[in-house]
Scaffold this motif. Structure first.
Motif, PDB file in Angstrom:
ATOM      1  N   HIS A 339       0.850  -1.197   0.000  1.00 11.45           N
ATOM      2  CA  HIS A 339       0.000   0.000   0.000  1.00 11.45           C
ATOM      3  C   HIS A 339       0.883   1.243   0.000  1.00 11.45           C
ATOM      4  N   SER A 340       0.347   2.329  -0.560  1.00 14.11           N
ATOM      5  CA  SER A 340       1.033   3.621  -0.540  1.00 14.11           C
ATOM      6  C   SER A 340       0.856   4.240   0.836  1.00 14.11           C
ATOM      7  N   ARG A 342       1.774   7.283   1.687  1.00 17.39           N
ATOM      8  CA  ARG A 342       1.300   8.660   1.505  1.00 17.39           C
ATOM      9  C   ARG A 342      -0.218   8.693   1.380  1.00 17.39           C
ATOM     10  N   ASN A 343      -0.784   7.784   0.567  1.00 21.10           N
ATOM     11  CA  ASN A 343      -2.232   7.772   0.374  1.00 21.10           C
ATOM     12  C   ASN A 343      -2.954   7.456   1.684  1.00 21.10           C
ATOM     13  N   SER A 346      -2.639  10.443   4.112  1.00 21.04           N
ATOM     14  CA  SER A 346      -3.382  11.602   3.594  1.00 21.04           C
ATOM     15  C   SER A 346      -4.878  11.414   3.792  1.00 21.04           C
ATOM     16  N   GLU A 347      -5.370  10.219   3.496  1.00 20.94           N
ATOM     17  CA  GLU A 347      -6.793   9.941   3.688  1.00 20.94           C
ATOM     18  C   GLU A 347      -7.184  10.057   5.157  1.00 20.94           C
ATOM     19  N   ASP A 370       7.283   8.989  -1.957  1.00 19.98           N
ATOM     20  CA  ASP A 370       6.287   8.059  -1.426  1.00 19.98           C
ATOM     21  C   ASP A 370       6.940   6.684  -1.297  1.00 19.98           C
TER      22      ASP A 370
END
Length: 497
Positions: A339-340, A342-343, A346-347, A370
């Protein structure tokens, strides 16, 4: 072939007394003082007969009597011993027994053959050896002449203590006893050696040859007295390490059961309060809204927000309880995938941003690059979400930061949640991951969140740590491997909860 009597009748023989056969240089028997040995008691019939015709000394399937007698052709030979393990039997095969003894020169032309039946002694010796060989019991005695303890050879093999002659001086033995156990052992030895009976077992830790300590238990007594002092001190020492290990396991199980009982009581007490509080708020404000007692739209929104907040808290509480139950029963499932990071952060930042109270700055600190992290994303989000909720709970002003940094070896990532809140007293930092522990009992919460976070972090292959100063804030750091093959094996241990 006649059967061999295995041993003499104990009622008609004294095994401690030897049989004596006197013979001349030609081997003719001229006198026999025989202790009954089965059919070997007809002493009068042997007078005038040749010794070699009457008896056979069998050792390793050979008759060694002629060889023993031949050694007396040397005038310097005074005595020859019968080797241990030899049999004596009659030529007519009516008697056979283990024997020990010797042939000795009486004068130039006369000789003596002295021997005794040792079947029962050898039987008892072998039975004792067989019994001891399957145990960790080691007999010993103190030799006053040599000033040393003579200990069973198996003792040195088992402990790995080097020895040349199976002996050890009291000083050497004392050096191997744990310093905390020396006083009691010295007292027991001192009394026994001075003729004062000390019948009590003594527990002590012995330094093995490999440098580790092992629990033993020793007991001794003394044999006879000469001028008020013991003739010999004898005893046994037995390894009790396995019993100690079992005792520790049972004690740990007992303590765990008692702790579980205390935790159950604490759980019921905490849950009854923690569940009732949000339910009362939900029911109370819902009744106000349903009963039409609310004045104005703003008040309605305020009540609805309170209901929503308590519903969220109640859902979190129930979710934590269910997760702890899954962990304890070993039914918690983990789904690892890439999984990222950063994503994910951020979410989570966007979801939480609207829940941050006024006066608190919520900062997302992400590096430009990332990274992709192999983990269970739902469990990772759960841990970070708990940490953010904790930061909000204990911060009234200042900053809350969420971010990550890469380790120097670029194989691990540090996800952090930092706040400028009230902080944790240094003496309580080690306790905050314990189940049901709360630094402030007046703050809403069941004391489950951080203990659950720690277990989840370890089951993801990482660690959760905290650095905090009272009045300055706290920083929680979750260290995780980027790849699953780099994770440490952290099997679940319910005691961590």
């Amino acid at each position: 072939m006649s059967s061999f009597p295995s041993h003499p009748n104990p009622e008609s023989s004294d095994l401690r007394q030897p049989s004596l056969i006197f013979f001349d240089r030609q081997g003719r028997i001229y006198r026999a003082d025989m202790i009954p040995h089965g059919d070997l008691s007809a002493a009068d019939e042997w007078i005038g007969r040749n010794l070699s015709d009457q008896l056979i000394v069998e050792f390793r399937r050979e008759n060694i009597l002629p060889g023993l007698l031949a050694r007396f052709s040397d005038p310097a030979t005074v005595q020859v011993a019968v080797p241990k393990g030899a049999f004596i039997r009659t030529a007519d095969r009516k008697a056979l027994f283990f024997a020990e003894g010797y042939i000795a020169r009486v004068d130039e032309d006369r000789f003596l053959f002295a021997f005794r039946n040792v079947v029962d002694e050898i039987t008892q010796e072998y039975m004792l050896k067989m019994a001891l060989s399957s145990t960790k019991i080691f007999p010993w005695y103190y030799d006053f002449v040599r000033g040393a303890m003579v200990i069973d050879a198996r003792y040195y093999e088992y402990t790995g203590i080097p020895t040349e002659d199976n002996t050890m001086t009291l000083a050497e033995f004392g050096e191997r006893i744990h310093p905390d156990d020396r006083a009691l052992m010295a007292k027991a030895f001192e009394q026994q050696l001075s003729g004062i009976h000390y019948p009590y077992p003594v527990e002590f830790r012995l330094l093995r040859g490999d440098g580790t300590y092992e629990w033993f238990e020793g007991q001794s007594t003394y044999l006879g007295e000469v001028e008020g002092l013991p003739y010999r001190v004898v005893g046994i020492c037995m390894s009790t390490q396995s019993y100690k290990n079992t005792q520790e396991v049972l004690t740990a199980a007992k303590n765990k059961a008692e702790q579980s009982d205390r935790l159950k009581s604490a759980f019921l007490a905490n849950m009854s309060h923690e569940i009732r509080t949000p339910l009362n708020a939900i029911v109370g404000f819902s009744n106000l809204l349903a009963g039409g007692e609310v004045v104005g739209e703003e008040e309605s929104r305020e009540y609805a927000a309170l209901i929503s907040k308590n519903c969220d808290y109640l859902l979190t509480l129930v979710s934590d309880i269910l997760d702890i139950s899954r962990i304890e029963t070993g039914t918690m499932e983990y789904n690892f995938a890439e999984h990222s990071l950063r994503n994910m952060l951020s979410e989570l930042y966007l979801e939480k941003h609207g829940q941050i109270p006024e006066g608190i700055r919520f900062n997302l600190k992400l590096p430009d690059e990332d990274i992709r992290l192999e983990t269970d994303i739902l469990r990772l989000r759960q841990v970070v979400d708990h940490l953010l909720g904790n930061a909000v709970k204990f911060t009234t002003e200042g900053d809350i930061e969420l971010g990550w940094t890469l380790s120097e070896d670029r194989r691990h990532v540090r996800i952090f949640v930092a706040d400028s809140g009230r902080g944790i007293p240094s003496e309580l930092v080690d306790k905050i991951f314990e189940r049901f522990y709360k630094v402030d009992s007046f703050v809403q919460g069941a004391g489950l969140g951080l203990s659950l976070c720690k277990i989840l972090a370890e089951n993801l292959g990482g660690t959760l740590s905290v650095c905090s100063r009272l009045g300055e804030g706290s920083r929680f750091t979750l260290l995780l491997p980027l790849r699953r093959q780099d994770r440490k094996d952290n099997p679940f241990n319910p005691a961590m909860l």
